[in-house]
Structures are given as structure tokens and as C-alpha cells.
Design a protein around this motif. Sequence first.
Motif, PDB file in Angstrom:
ATOM      1  N   SER A 177       0.813  -1.222   0.000  1.00 27.42           N
ATOM      2  CA  SER A 177       0.000   0.000   0.000  1.00 27.42           C
ATOM      3  C   SER A 177       0.843   1.269   0.000  1.00 27.42           C
ATOM      4  N   TRP A 178       2.013   1.241   0.642  1.00 27.82           N
ATOM      5  CA  TRP A 178       2.863   2.439   0.624  1.00 27.82           C
ATOM      6  C   TRP A 178       3.361   2.694  -0.797  1.00 27.82           C
ATOM      7  N   GLN A 179       3.822   1.636  -1.465  1.00 25.18           N
ATOM      8  CA  GLN A 179       4.323   1.819  -2.819  1.00 25.18           C
ATOM      9  C   GLN A 179       3.208   2.253  -3.767  1.00 25.18           C
ATOM     10  N   VAL A 180       2.020   1.703  -3.581  1.00 22.01           N
ATOM     11  CA  VAL A 180       0.888   2.097  -4.427  1.00 22.01           C
ATOM     12  C   VAL A 180       0.590   3.578  -4.261  1.00 22.01           C
ATOM     13  N   GLN A 181       0.482   4.021  -3.030  1.00 26.07           N
ATOM     14  CA  GLN A 181       0.029   5.385  -2.775  1.00 26.07           C
ATOM     15  C   GLN A 181       1.119   6.436  -2.942  1.00 26.07           C
ATOM     16  N   ASN A 196      -8.298   8.587  -7.982  1.00 26.21           N
ATOM     17  CA  ASN A 196      -8.739   8.827  -6.606  1.00 26.21           C
ATOM     18  C   ASN A 196      -9.767   7.813  -6.119  1.00 26.21           C
ATOM     19  N   ASP A 197     -10.787   7.552  -6.920  1.00 28.08           N
ATOM     20  CA  ASP A 197     -11.822   6.604  -6.503  1.00 28.08           C
ATOM     21  C   ASP A 197     -11.227   5.219  -6.289  1.00 28.08           C
ATOM     22  N   CYS A 198     -10.396   4.793  -7.210  1.00 31.53           N
ATOM     23  CA  CYS A 198      -9.764   3.476  -7.120  1.00 31.53           C
ATOM     24  C   CYS A 198      -8.854   3.387  -5.898  1.00 31.53           C
ATOM     25  N   LYS A 199      -8.134   4.459  -5.611  1.00 26.56           N
ATOM     26  CA  LYS A 199      -7.222   4.467  -4.468  1.00 26.56           C
ATOM     27  C   LYS A 199      -7.961   4.283  -3.153  1.00 26.56           C
ATOM     28  N   HIS A 200      -9.164   4.792  -3.068  1.00 28.90           N
ATOM     29  CA  HIS A 200      -9.910   4.738  -1.814  1.00 28.90           C
ATOM     30  C   HIS A 200     -10.880   3.573  -1.721  1.00 28.90           C
ATOM     31  N   ASN A 201     -11.151   2.929  -2.843  1.00 31.39           N
ATOM     32  CA  ASN A 201     -12.049   1.778  -2.827  1.00 31.39           C
ATOM     33  C   ASN A 201     -11.779   0.930  -4.065  1.00 31.39           C
ATOM     34  N   ARG A 202     -11.152  -0.208  -3.867  1.00 31.87           N
ATOM     35  CA  ARG A 202     -10.761  -1.016  -5.024  1.00 31.87           C
ATOM     36  C   ARG A 202     -11.952  -1.539  -5.818  1.00 31.87           C
ATOM     37  N   ALA A 203     -13.131  -1.550  -5.199  1.00 32.09           N
ATOM     38  CA  ALA A 203     -14.334  -1.953  -5.934  1.00 32.09           C
ATOM     39  C   ALA A 203     -14.660  -0.959  -7.043  1.00 32.09           C
ATOM     40  N   LEU A 204     -14.082   0.256  -6.963  1.00 31.02           N
ATOM     41  CA  LEU A 204     -14.326   1.291  -7.959  1.00 31.02           C
ATOM     42  C   LEU A 204     -13.215   1.353  -9.012  1.00 31.02           C
ATOM     43  N   ASN A 206     -11.343   0.348 -12.353  1.00 34.53           N
ATOM     44  CA  ASN A 206     -11.729  -0.257 -13.627  1.00 34.53           C
ATOM     45  C   ASN A 206     -10.741  -1.376 -13.980  1.00 34.53           C
ATOM     46  N   SER A 207     -11.019  -2.074 -15.041  1.00 36.52           N
ATOM     47  CA  SER A 207     -10.208  -3.251 -15.391  1.00 36.52           C
ATOM     48  C   SER A 207      -8.758  -2.901 -15.683  1.00 36.52           C
ATOM     49  N   SER A 208      -8.513  -1.754 -16.300  1.00 40.29           N
ATOM     50  CA  SER A 208      -7.138  -1.371 -16.622  1.00 40.29           C
ATOM     51  C   SER A 208      -6.362  -1.002 -15.357  1.00 40.29           C
ATOM     52  N   GLN A 209      -7.070  -0.416 -14.387  1.00 38.17           N
ATOM     53  CA  GLN A 209      -6.417  -0.090 -13.125  1.00 38.17           C
ATOM     54  C   GLN A 209      -6.057  -1.351 -12.344  1.00 38.17           C
ATOM     55  N   ILE A 210      -6.975  -2.303 -12.309  1.00 41.52           N
ATOM     56  CA  ILE A 210      -6.679  -3.580 -11.660  1.00 41.52           C
ATOM     57  C   ILE A 210      -5.514  -4.271 -12.359  1.00 41.52           C
ATOM     58  N   GLN A 211      -5.477  -4.187 -13.670  1.00 42.79           N
ATOM     59  CA  GLN A 211      -4.389  -4.809 -14.424  1.00 42.79           C
ATOM     60  C   GLN A 211      -3.054  -4.150 -14.105  1.00 42.79           C
ATOM     61  N   THR A 291      -8.550 -12.964   3.717  1.00 42.63           N
ATOM     62  CA  THR A 291      -8.300 -12.676   5.131  1.00 42.63           C
ATOM     63  C   THR A 291      -7.586 -11.345   5.342  1.00 42.63           C
ATOM     64  N   CYS A 292      -7.409 -10.571   4.279  1.00 42.89           N
ATOM     65  CA  CYS A 292      -6.770  -9.249   4.419  1.00 42.89           C
ATOM     66  C   CYS A 292      -7.668  -8.345   5.258  1.00 42.89           C
ATOM     67  N   HIS A 293      -7.062  -7.543   6.110  1.00 41.71           N
ATOM     68  CA  HIS A 293      -7.820  -6.673   6.996  1.00 41.71           C
ATOM     69  C   HIS A 293      -8.373  -5.447   6.294  1.00 41.71           C
ATOM     70  N   ASN A 294      -7.574  -4.859   5.437  1.00 37.78           N
ATOM     71  CA  ASN A 294      -7.970  -3.583   4.832  1.00 37.78           C
ATOM     72  C   ASN A 294      -8.665  -3.803   3.502  1.00 37.78           C
ATOM     73  N   THR A 295      -9.862  -3.298   3.402  1.00 38.29           N
ATOM     74  CA  THR A 295     -10.620  -3.435   2.153  1.00 38.29           C
ATOM     75  C   THR A 295     -10.534  -2.160   1.309  1.00 38.29           C
ATOM     76  N   VAL A 296     -10.023  -1.092   1.889  1.00 40.08           N
ATOM     77  CA  VAL A 296      -9.865   0.163   1.152  1.00 40.08           C
ATOM     78  C   VAL A 296      -8.535   0.775   1.508  1.00 40.08           C
ATOM     79  N   PHE A 297      -8.071   1.683   0.665  1.00 41.51           N
ATOM     80  CA  PHE A 297      -6.857   2.447   0.977  1.00 41.51           C
ATOM     81  C   PHE A 297      -7.171   3.454   2.054  1.00 41.51           C
TER      82      PHE A 297
END
Length: 298
Positions: A177-181, A196-204, A206-211, A291-297
Motif C-alpha cells: 500500500s505504501w508503494q501504491v500510494q 482517486n476513486d480506485c485508491k480509496h475503494n478497489r471496488a471502484l 476499472n479493469s485497466s487499473q486492476i491490471q 483474510t486481508c484486513h484492509n478493504t480500502v486504501f
Amino acid sequence: MEKQLAFTGILSNKAEENPDFFNWNRVKVRYCDGASFSGDSQDEAAQLQFRGQKIWQAAMEELLSKGMKKANQALLSGCSAGGLASIIHCDEFRTLFPTSTKVKCLSDAGFFLDAVDVAGVRTMRNLFGGVVKLQEVQKNLPESCLKQLDPTSCFFPQNLINHVQTPLFLLNAAYDSWQVQDSLVSGSADPHGSWNDCKHNRALCNSSQIQFFQDFRNQMLNYIKGFSGESRTGLFINSCFAHCHSELQDTWFADDSPVIGNTPVATAVGQWYFDRKTVKAIDCPYPCGKTCHNTVFK
């Protein structure tokens, strides 16, 4: 009033929190130099002195004088910049003890990648390059690496790990998460906020961002291929968006700690350190880490 350091996770003295290391002598060395205890330079004109290597040496000398030299077992560990320090100083740490002492090293969230950010810039390389030059870090990097690569490249774990002779365990989130942000999707790399949306909620995302995140994970796994084949090495690479596991109780050893194959971090590290089992745990790609604790950034 001086803030008291929390001794939790791998530093806990409670068997139920830290089953393999609770009764060890545990020491935390405060990080203060900005170069993972590897700098050694001064700029008289600017009145700057960087003495990370000397601080490390002084700390080790103090601990040896207090009885560490008589240890039967020793583990050098660290998180984040301390994780990088554990890689850089691993072999040097080994030399402090007799050959009869079991000495190993644990790098937690210290595997900083020389990766391209979302703007196509090597942010981490620019950062590391400045640190290496300012603090003359090359003085304390492996000669075997410097014969092959430039000093900045040799400050990156991806190039360092194959030069470490002492048994080393890499504990890292595949999507640190540190390297991502702060490196991959920093404000400077994304000035218009399209991430911004993706950084704060991975459910938001898009496919290219996940890739993009999957490509980052693939780079990490590619760099550790040779390392993972060594019998003395250990791995725990989960699919969390997290940073540091070993010093936090809920991610080290708790009822709901992150696991790979039902094995939490503490158990994996203990199995590896005491040679009870070969540990090469790599989770499948996101969203595999249930089992990851954090679901959002944050």
C-alpha cells in the motif's frame, strides 16, 4: 514526555501473541537516518551529516557488550525502511556472531520495486537515486552487486537479494500500500485525480487499473524467482493491499490474521526460522486475499 514504543507482534513477550519468539531478548532500534542505516557522508557547506552506518555499528556494539555476542540464535528483522535495512545489513549481522549461532534475517515490507508509476516515471528510482548520492550509500552496498550495476540499482532489494548469503525471509504484500500510494499512484503521478476513486475503494477500480496492480505484482514475483529457488530462503507474499505485518499484532498472529493456506505470518516465519518446514508461500492474485484486513486504501 517520550512516547513509549509498542512491543507487539514479533516483539511481543506473550506466548499467545508471539509463540516462537516471545521469550527472546527483543530490541527495537529506532530508525532515524533516511537511508536504512546505510549512509555515511557529510556536506560541510550545508552543515549536513549522514551517519546511518555508524549509528548501526554503534547500536550493534552496544548490544554485543550487553550479551548479544553469546546468543545461540539471532534474527534481524525490520519493517518498511527497516525491512530494507535487514537486507542491506543481513550478512554484516551474521559476522557479529560465532559460526555456531543460528542467524537469519526477516525483511517485512522492504521490497521496494524499481517500477514505473501511472505517469510513466520511475518515482522510486528518482527517490532512491537522490538518497544514494546524498548519503554516499554505495560505501555500504555489496561489492558483488556494484561490480554489475550502478549504486542506485544496488539499493533496490530486487537486485540486492541475490547477493545476500545469510538465510533471508521476504514478507511482503503483493500490492504494497505504501508503494501504491506514494510511488505508483502518487498525487504528482496522477495530478487530475483519475485514480482517486480506485485508491480509496478497489471496488471502484476499472479493469485497466486492476491490471496495473497485477502487473506490479507480476514484476515482484519475477524478481524473486531465483531467490525463491534457494533452500535457505523463505517467502510469504500475500494478496493484501497492506504495508508491514510483523510488528502489528492483528497481522502477525491473531484469530483473524491474514493467512496463506491457513498459515498466519507468525507461524510461517517460525517454521522457516527453526527449520521445521520449507516456507515458499505466495498467494494467488487479488482478490484472492480473503483474510486481508484492509478493504480500502487509507
